[in-house]
Structure formats: structure tokens, C-alpha cells
Design an enzyme around this catalytic site. Structure first.
Site, PDB file in Angstrom:
ATOM      1  N   SER A 169       0.831  -1.199   0.000  1.00  0.00           N
ATOM      2  CA  SER A 169       0.000   0.000   0.000  1.00  0.00           C
ATOM      3  C   SER A 169       0.870   1.255   0.000  1.00  0.00           C
ATOM      4  CB  SER A 169      -0.974  -0.031   1.181  1.00  0.00           C
ATOM      5  OG  SER A 169      -1.847  -1.131   1.065  1.00  0.00           O
ATOM      6  N   LYS A 210     -23.059  17.409   5.513  1.00  0.00           N
ATOM      7  CA  LYS A 210     -22.167  17.850   6.585  1.00  0.00           C
ATOM      8  C   LYS A 210     -21.942  16.699   7.579  1.00  0.00           C
ATOM      9  CE  LYS A 210     -19.802  20.563   9.266  1.00  0.00           C
ATOM     10  NZ  LYS A 210     -18.432  20.934   8.894  1.00  0.00           N
TER      11      LYS A 210
END
Length: 316
Positions: free
Chosen positions: A122, A174
Site C-alpha cells: 500500500s 455535513k
């Protein structure tokens, strides 16, 4: 007792006390000098021509000290080449990105070899491809090209406890996704677009650095891991081996194989044998409260920040 003799004795004690403080101060200063010299030697600051080596291990985060160390290596004339020894499952995507950029800046001035040890997956592989050449062991683990975003979901637990959370926000997206309720389709789409964008950047980087087509990078970038033997056949690394192969490559870049390899390590923040506490007391007596060796200067980060590029073992 004669009053004059008493006064003389008190003055003598004061003088002795003063010279004791001076002696302690000199001992502390000598100790600091010796320690700083050793620390500088360990971090590669001192010495003649050399090959520098840094170690990237554990979870990769936004590490400012390591970035500054790489900058010093890039500017150090005595450093003729750099070995990046990697043993990491990955970490934050941003942490891998900043390390990649810093290593590439070193590579603009001197050859860089990525030494894949047990694991470079990764974001660890992202760091590896910053090198001019990647050397790995036959059974090293690498790959896991991809990006991950995880968040906990505790709504079921809260329901069992009879606890609810009410919220009022400026817009539906949000603070999404939230651990207190399942994400909406719109929230999932926003997160997925972020993942896709970062993933596309990672794949393009692999294709560019490994000189393979984007289609091939996408095929290899499905999150799977590879052994060193598999990775060399797939052109994700350059060759199998260790220090001898690293030395041979550096020699092909006009870096003598007789140069010592010097580990540029993270500077320590304390002094050995209790000198730190002693130095702090002495410095405080002189009015300097912020003595740098009196304690830890920073705390380790506890959480990964931002998107994550990390290979995880043992997940169900």
C-alpha cells in the site's frame, strides 16, 4: 566559637558550593558535547563520503522529522547515494505522498535504492516506487495498490442501550459519513468519489514509475499482494536480492562499493545516564526553563488522518 572564624567558615562553604556548581556544570556540558557528537554521528551529520540509509517502518504517517532528514540528506555533499529500507504495511495516503515527494527530491541529486524487507505494501509500496531501483527478497510482500476509507458504525449498539442522537446541520452532507446512522446514498457517493480520485492518482503513479501501461497498473492495482518473486515478473520491482545487489546498482551509478553505509536515524530527545535531568536542573538554576533534554518534545500520533492506503492482516 570566635565570630570571625564562624564568618570565615561560612564564606568558605559558599565558595565551595559555588565551585561545586561550576564542576557539575562542566561535567554536564562535557556530557552534552559527547552525546551530541555521538548523536550527530549516528544521524550521518559527521563523517566523510558515505551512502546514507533511512528506515521506513510501521504505519506511515505525516512525519515531519523524517521529511527534514531527507532534505538534509539531499543537501549533504558527503552523501553519494541513499538506501530506503522499507518494512511497512502502509498508512495514510498523504503520509505516503509526502515521503514519495521527499525521496524523489533526493533522487534528483543522487541515486536512490528502495530496499523492500519483509513488507512494503500500500503506502509502503508508494514509498518504494520513489526509488530509482527496487530490490526485494524472494518472499518479501509488496503490492496492495489501493485506497481505503473506514469508519465505525455504532447505531445498533446505541439502539440496544436505548440511546439516540439527534442532530441539526447546515446541509445533508455535513459530517458524513457518521458513526451514528447508516450513510445515505449521496454520502456514499461523495466518499466513493474521493476514493476513486486518490486511487487514480496512485495507479497513474505506479504506471509512470514502473513504466507499464495504465491498463496493466489497473489490473495489478486490485488490492492484492505479491511475493517478491511474483512482483519481479510483473515489473512491480526490479530485482531480487539484498545488500550486494544494492551495492552493484549504486556502483553502476558511480557510487563506490567501498563507501560505508551510514544509518541516518531519528535524533533522540533525551540524554543517557540521567544527564538530561541533571542538565535540566543546572539549566533551570541559570534561569533557562525550556531546556531541550528535560523531556519528550512531541507525542506520537494515535490515529491515521485522511484516506488510508494500508494492507491489513487477519480481517474476517
Amino acid at each position: 566559637m570566635d565570630p570571625l572564624a564562624f564568618v570565615d567558615r561560612r564564606q568558605l562553604r559558599r565558595k565551595l558550593g559555588f565551585w561545586r556548581l561550576v564542576a557539575i556544570g562542566l561535567i554536564v556540558l562535557v556530557g552534552i558535547g559527547v552525546y551530541v557528537g555521538i548523536a550527530q554521528s549516528r544521524s550521518g551529520v559527521l563523517g566523510a563520503s558515505q551512502v546514507a540509509r533511512i528506515t521506513v517502518s510501521g504505519v506511515i504517517l505525516d512525519d515531519r522529522e523524517l521529511l527534514e532528514r531527507l532534505d538534509r540528506i539531499a543537501k549533504a555533499d558527503q552523501v553519494k547515494g541513499l538506501i530506503v529500507s522499507i518494512n511497512s504495511p502502509g498508512g495514510s495516503t498523504y503520509g505516503g505522498e509526502t515521503l514519495y515527494d521527499a525521496i524523489r527530491k533526493v533522487a534528483e541529486k543522487k541515486p536512490v535504492v528502495s530496499d523492500v524487507r519483509t513488507l512494503a505494501a500500500s503506502a509502503g509500496y508508494m514509498v518504494a516506487i520513489a526509488g530509482d531501483r527496487i530490490v526485494a527478497g524472494d518472499t518479501s510482500i509488496t503490492g496492495s495498490i489501493g485506497v481505503l476509507f473506514q469508519y465505525p458504525q455504532v447505531k445498533t449498539l446505541l439502539d440496544k442501550l436505548g440511546v439516540s442522537l439527534e442532530e441539526i446541520k447546515s446541509a445533508p452532507l455535513k459530517a458524513e459519513p457518521s458513526p451514528f446512522h447508516p450513510p445515505s446514498d449521496a454520502a456514499k457517493a461523495v466518499i466513493q468519489s474521493m476514493i476513486d480520485d486518490s486511487y487514480a492518482w496512485f495507479v497513474d503513479l505506479v504506471a509512470e514509475r514502473r513504466k507499464i501501461s495504465r491498463e496493466e497498473a489497473l489490473r495489478l492495482g486490485d488490492g492484492r499482494i505479491f511475493t517478491g518473486r511474483q512482483a519481479v515478473d510483473l515489473k512491480l520491482i526490479d530485482e531480487l536480492g539484498g545488500e550486494r545487489e544494492i551495492r552493484d546498482y549504486l556502483k553502476s551509478r558511480n557510487v563506490a562499493d567501498t563507501l560505508p553505509i551510514v544509518d541516518w536515524e531519528k535524533p533522540e530527545t533525551g540524554l543517557p545516564f540521567g544527564l538530561g535531568s541533571l542538565a535540566a536542573i543546572f539549566a533551570k538554576s541559570l534561569g533557562f526553563d525550556g531546556f531541550p533534554f528535560s523531556g519528550n518534545l512531541a507525542q506520537d500520533k494515535l490515529f491515521l488522518d485522511g484516506l488510508v492506503s494500508v494492507w491489513q492482516v487477519g480481517r474476517d
